[in-house]
Design a protein around this motif. Structure first.
Motif, PDB file in Angstrom:
ATOM      1  N   TYR A  22       0.692  -1.211   0.012  1.00 12.55           N
ATOM      2  CA  TYR A  22       0.079   0.022  -0.089  1.00 12.55           C
ATOM      3  C   TYR A  22       1.012   1.250  -0.191  1.00 12.55           C
ATOM      4  O   TYR A  22       2.051   1.178   0.440  1.00 12.55           O
ATOM      5  N   GLY A  23       0.242   2.390  -0.432  1.00 13.35           N
ATOM      6  CA  GLY A  23       1.091   3.558  -0.729  1.00 13.35           C
ATOM      7  C   GLY A  23       2.289   3.475  -1.753  1.00 13.35           C
ATOM      8  O   GLY A  23       3.286   3.941  -1.641  1.00 13.35           O
ATOM      9  N   PHE A  24       1.841   2.676  -2.749  1.00 11.52           N
ATOM     10  CA  PHE A  24       3.029   2.260  -3.816  1.00 11.52           C
ATOM     11  C   PHE A  24       2.644   3.114  -4.968  1.00 11.52           C
ATOM     12  O   PHE A  24       1.832   4.065  -5.095  1.00 11.52           O
ATOM     13  N   GLY A  25       3.594   3.033  -6.058  1.00  7.63           N
ATOM     14  CA  GLY A  25       3.465   3.593  -7.321  1.00  7.63           C
ATOM     15  C   GLY A  25       2.851   2.564  -8.404  1.00  7.63           C
ATOM     16  O   GLY A  25       3.533   1.340  -8.322  1.00  7.63           O
ATOM     17  N   SER A  26       2.047   3.043  -9.368  1.00  5.78           N
ATOM     18  CA  SER A  26       1.684   2.144 -10.274  1.00  5.78           C
ATOM     19  C   SER A  26       1.523   2.802 -11.836  1.00  5.78           C
ATOM     20  O   SER A  26       1.152   4.138 -11.704  1.00  5.78           O
ATOM     21  N   VAL A  27       1.678   2.275 -12.864  1.00  4.67           N
ATOM     22  CA  VAL A  27       1.508   2.995 -13.961  1.00  4.67           C
ATOM     23  C   VAL A  27       1.025   1.885 -15.125  1.00  4.67           C
ATOM     24  O   VAL A  27       1.627   0.628 -15.073  1.00  4.67           O
ATOM     25  N   SER A  28       0.327   2.082 -16.278  1.00  4.17           N
ATOM     26  CA  SER A  28       0.060   1.574 -17.329  1.00  4.17           C
ATOM     27  C   SER A  28       1.336   1.749 -18.314  1.00  4.17           C
ATOM     28  O   SER A  28       1.581   2.959 -18.758  1.00  4.17           O
TER      29      SER A  28
END
Length: 246
Positions: free
Chosen positions: A145-151
């Motif tokens: 949790y509190g992480f980074g994500s992207v397509s």
């Protein structure tokens, strides 16, 4: 912005930035827009519910928000119509989530990881905007949790976050195989940072980390090179930032 915000959502659509919800001594449901052409902020209709640490994403020129926290962990979702300047509830997620990522990818929304009020999670569910239904998909290899994500490059990338012992770790999800695969870790463990895709690279911006005495906020920036599967440091942000929007 006209309102000081932290743990808010920031999305862009048609050269307009939308600053959504967050926290400022109270839970916020207000929304304001920034026009890049006129250099002005304008208030628009507020969400139905105040939220912080929620997920936000744009798909088919529609803004979606899900989950978050306002004295309880939420699983409700709503979307904003620019045609009517109104927010409308849609099918809630199957699980309450805060500090998670909501990612728009190839016509679907993916709700990934987060915290349910008791523990961090590695679960993921996908929303079909046509059927208005959520479907469970493969779990991440790590709870976050509190992480980074992207397509990016036909897959979903996630990095860092709390909830596991390795805040440098990264992994990628392939919708074609419904599988997660670890990739190279960042040089610096971080949470409540931002990850963005630009050209053929990923950027990990700022964030926080726990040290023995205190929490440290970063200005450091790392670039992930897709072709070499390596992370490199690059020019730092002009100031240290955590819990910010990008």
């Amino acid at each position: 912005m006209s309102t000081t915000r932290r743990w808010f959502g920031l999305v862009s659509m048609d050269s307009i930035l939308y600053a959504i919800g967050g926290y400022n001594d109270k839970y916020l449901k207000t929304v304001e827009t920034y026009d890049l052409l006129t250099n002005k902020w304008t208030r628009v209709t507020s969400m139905n519910l105040p939220r912080r640490v929620f997920g936000s994403a744009v798909i088919n020129n529609t803004i979606y928000v899900c989950g978050g926290y306002n004295d309880e962990v939420l699983k409700s979702c709503e979307y904003y119509s620019t045609n009517t300047d109104e927010w409308y509830f849609i099918t809630p997620m199957t699980i309450e989530r805060r500090g998670f990522e909501l990612v728009s990818h190839e016509g679907f929304l993916y709700a990934i990881g987060g915290y349910n009020g008791n523990e961090s999670m590695n679960s993921m569910e996908r929303f079909d905007i046509k059927t208005k239904q959520w479907t469970t998909k493969a779990n991440m290899t790590s709870k976050r949790y509190g992480f980074g994500s992207v397509s990016f490059m036909g897959k979903i990338y996630v990095c860092g976050g709390e909830g596991n012992s390795d805040r440098k770790s990264c992994e990628t999800y392939d919708p074609q195989t419904n599988k997660w695969t670890p990739i190279a870790s960042m040089n610096h463990g971080r949470y409540y940072f931002k990850m963005v895709a630009f050209n053929d690279n990923l950027y990990a911006l700022g964030g926080k980390a726990d040290f023995p005495i205190d929490i440290v906020v970063f200005d450091s920036v790392e670039i992930y090179d897709y072709y070499s599967d390596k992370w490199f440091y690059t020019t730092s942000l002009p100031q240290k930032l955590g819990d910010f929007g990008v």
